[in-house]
Design a protein around this motif. Structure first.
Motif, short mmCIF file in Angstrom:
data_model
loop_
_atom_site.label_atom_id
_atom_site.label_comp_id
_atom_site.label_asym_id
_atom_site.label_seq_id
_atom_site.Cartn_x
_atom_site.Cartn_y
_atom_site.Cartn_z
N ASP A 99 -90.70 102.88 -27.50
CA ASP A 99 -91.05 104.76 -28.61
C ASP A 99 -90.53 105.22 -28.29
O ASP A 99 -90.18 106.52 -29.19
CB ASP A 99 -92.32 103.92 -29.42
CG ASP A 99 -92.48 102.91 -30.82
OD1 ASP A 99 -91.34 102.60 -31.02
OD2 ASP A 99 -94.03 102.54 -30.04
N ALA A 100 -91.36 106.51 -27.28
CA ALA A 100 -91.43 107.47 -26.64
C ALA A 100 -90.96 106.77 -25.01
O ALA A 100 -91.72 105.92 -24.25
CB ALA A 100 -92.23 107.98 -26.83
N VAL A 101 -90.25 108.29 -24.32
CA VAL A 101 -90.21 108.03 -23.10
C VAL A 101 -91.49 108.83 -22.79
O VAL A 101 -92.29 109.72 -22.97
CB VAL A 101 -89.86 108.60 -22.26
CG1 VAL A 101 -87.81 107.57 -22.76
CG2 VAL A 101 -88.60 109.86 -22.46
N ASP A 102 -91.86 108.25 -21.07
CA ASP A 102 -93.19 109.67 -20.65
C ASP A 102 -92.81 110.92 -20.43
O ASP A 102 -93.62 112.07 -20.07
CB ASP A 102 -94.20 108.50 -19.24
CG ASP A 102 -94.53 106.84 -20.02
OD1 ASP A 102 -95.78 107.28 -21.58
OD2 ASP A 102 -94.30 106.68 -19.96
N LEU A 103 -91.94 110.65 -19.59
CA LEU A 103 -91.32 112.51 -18.87
C LEU A 103 -90.19 112.32 -19.40
O LEU A 103 -89.02 111.56 -18.93
CB LEU A 103 -91.76 112.39 -17.41
CG LEU A 103 -91.15 113.40 -16.57
CD1 LEU A 103 -91.81 114.47 -17.47
CD2 LEU A 103 -91.54 112.93 -15.20
N TRP A 104 -89.21 112.65 -19.87
CA TRP A 104 -88.03 113.54 -20.34
C TRP A 104 -87.72 114.62 -19.62
O TRP A 104 -88.37 116.30 -19.25
CB TRP A 104 -87.59 113.92 -21.32
CG TRP A 104 -86.35 114.13 -22.12
CD1 TRP A 104 -84.96 113.26 -21.44
CD2 TRP A 104 -85.69 114.15 -22.63
NE1 TRP A 104 -83.43 113.41 -22.01
CE2 TRP A 104 -84.16 114.48 -22.52
CE3 TRP A 104 -85.88 115.17 -23.95
CZ2 TRP A 104 -83.66 115.04 -23.71
CZ3 TRP A 104 -85.09 116.14 -25.10
CH2 TRP A 104 -83.94 115.62 -24.98
N LEU A 125 -89.19 118.86 -29.28
CA LEU A 125 -89.05 116.78 -29.40
C LEU A 125 -89.77 116.32 -28.87
O LEU A 125 -90.14 114.70 -29.40
CB LEU A 125 -87.49 116.32 -28.45
CG LEU A 125 -86.19 116.91 -29.05
CD1 LEU A 125 -84.91 117.02 -28.19
CD2 LEU A 125 -86.00 115.98 -30.59
N ARG A 126 -90.22 117.27 -27.82
CA ARG A 126 -91.62 116.90 -26.84
C ARG A 126 -93.00 116.31 -28.78
O ARG A 126 -93.57 115.55 -28.65
CB ARG A 126 -92.50 117.68 -26.11
CG ARG A 126 -93.80 117.19 -25.18
CD ARG A 126 -94.02 117.83 -24.30
NE ARG A 126 -94.44 119.51 -26.01
CZ ARG A 126 -94.98 120.34 -25.38
NH1 ARG A 126 -95.46 120.58 -23.72
NH2 ARG A 126 -95.72 121.46 -26.31
N ASP A 127 -92.62 117.76 -28.70
CA ASP A 127 -93.78 117.57 -30.26
C ASP A 127 -93.78 116.77 -31.50
O ASP A 127 -94.67 116.87 -32.10
CB ASP A 127 -93.74 119.26 -30.69
CG ASP A 127 -94.70 120.49 -29.73
OD1 ASP A 127 -94.67 120.03 -28.31
OD2 ASP A 127 -94.17 121.71 -29.59
N GLU A 128 -92.76 116.05 -31.31
CA GLU A 128 -92.48 114.95 -32.32
C GLU A 128 -92.59 113.84 -31.90
O GLU A 128 -92.90 113.30 -32.75
CB GLU A 128 -90.53 115.31 -33.01
CG GLU A 128 -90.32 116.39 -33.80
CD GLU A 128 -88.33 116.65 -33.71
OE1 GLU A 128 -88.23 115.49 -33.87
OE2 GLU A 128 -88.55 118.00 -34.30
N GLY A 129 -92.81 113.75 -30.51
CA GLY A 129 -92.94 112.54 -30.55
C GLY A 129 -92.00 111.59 -29.37
O GLY A 129 -92.38 110.51 -28.98
N LEU A 130 -91.03 112.08 -29.02
CA LEU A 130 -89.88 111.66 -28.89
C LEU A 130 -90.41 111.59 -27.56
O LEU A 130 -89.56 110.39 -26.44
CB LEU A 130 -88.56 111.71 -28.45
CG LEU A 130 -88.12 111.59 -30.50
CD1 LEU A 130 -86.80 112.20 -30.99
CD2 LEU A 130 -87.81 110.34 -30.89
N THR A 131 -90.93 112.17 -26.27
CA THR A 131 -90.89 112.22 -24.82
C THR A 131 -92.71 112.66 -24.85
O THR A 131 -93.00 112.92 -25.58
CB THR A 131 -90.37 112.75 -24.49
OG1 THR A 131 -90.88 112.56 -22.96
CG2 THR A 131 -90.25 113.96 -24.75
N ARG A 132 -93.35 111.99 -24.15
CA ARG A 132 -94.77 112.67 -24.01
C ARG A 132 -94.41 113.64 -23.01
O ARG A 132 -95.74 114.78 -23.10
CB ARG A 132 -95.79 111.58 -23.51
CG ARG A 132 -95.27 109.83 -24.27
CD ARG A 132 -96.40 109.27 -24.11
NE ARG A 132 -96.96 108.22 -24.91
CZ ARG A 132 -96.04 106.97 -25.13
NH1 ARG A 132 -95.07 106.69 -24.10
NH2 ARG A 132 -95.86 106.14 -25.77
#
Length: 260
Positions: A99-104, A125-132
């Motif tokens: 669903d999301a990666v932990d680190l981008w 995109l972090r704030d949208e939840g695609l990466t934590r």
């Protein structure tokens, strides 16, 4: 064996100090190597869009039986994909089967001064939840300062080429002063594993020099991501919990940088 982890700024994540790198691993070799890593106990897997193996990493994770929330997954945006951040992370997430990666990470600074614009997209995109969490790779301290000054957001991590021969206490301190985790890649390519300092310390602990190098990273709280396609080597590299380097041994390994 439980690998120590570092808290990742701006998140509730903990990043294991020892991870498994997948650069140059492709196809079935990548799948088998990641399966071997997960079976050995690694809970931190590093990949990237440009490695071309995200699908194999995702399949290995799915087939391993290890729960998704137990594995820290990193992937990276190629600099030539600047301006295509959303499409790139969406494809990474799809290929990895998560669903999301932990680190981008931004893999390298984009050309023509585009780092800040890319970084703004990373924040969104972090704030949208695609990466934590978000970070960078191969950035200088001045590059990091530019991101912070323009956006107010510091990278959680900077992944850089690192090893004993590249030890630089000032560089490490500069990152930590900014709340940035140092993550090192190519720990063995930057190191002469036949160096007498390493072989002597290895013999004293009845381990190989490679594990001395990995233990050195972990005791310095520098994340390290060794890579191997050999299941035996993958397992051996993970086996660093049964010994610890003394202060004198750490200093001796630090000193390898002064001999370059």
């Amino acid at each position: 064996m439980t690998i120590p982890a570092l808290p990742v700024a701006g998140s509730d994540l903990a990043m294991p100090l020892l991870g498994f790198g997948t650069w140059q691993l492709r196809g079935e070799q990548a799948y088998k190597a990641v399966r071997a890593a997960l079976d050995a106990g690694y809970r931190h897997i590093d990949t990237a869009t440009m490695y071309g193996n995200e699908a194999e990493v995702g399949r290995a994770l799915a087939d391993s039986g290890v729960l998704r929330d137990q594995v820290f997954i990193t992937t990276k945006l190629p600099p030539e994909r600047a301006g295509k951040e959303r499409a790139t992370i969406s494809e990474s997430v799809r290929l990895l089967g998560v669903d999301a990666v932990d680190l981008w990470l931004i893999h390298w600074p984009p050309s023509r001064g585009r780092s800040v614009a890319v970084w703004r997209s990373f924040v969104a995109l972090r704030d949208e939840g695609l990466t934590r969490a978000i970070g960078v790779s191969n950035f200088d301290i001045s590059d990091i300062d530019s991101l912070v000054s323009e956006t107010g957001e510091a990278p959680a991590v900077n992944q850089i080429r690192f090893g004993p021969a590249l030890w630089d206490a000032g560089l490490v301190s500069a990152h930590r002063d900014r709340g940035v985790i140092v993550e090192g890649y190519s720990p063995f390519k930057t190191t002469d594993l036949h160096d007498p300092v390493l072989t002597r310390i290895a013999a004293a602990h009845d381990v190989d020099p490679a594990r001395v190098v990995l233990r050195w990273h972990v005791q310095h709280e520098i994340v390290v991501i060794p890579k191997s396609a050999s299941p035996a080597r993958v397992s051996s590299n993970f086996d660093i919990g049964g010994f610890a380097l003394t202060d004198e041994e750490m200093a001796a390994v630090d000193g390898l940088a002064k001999r370059r």
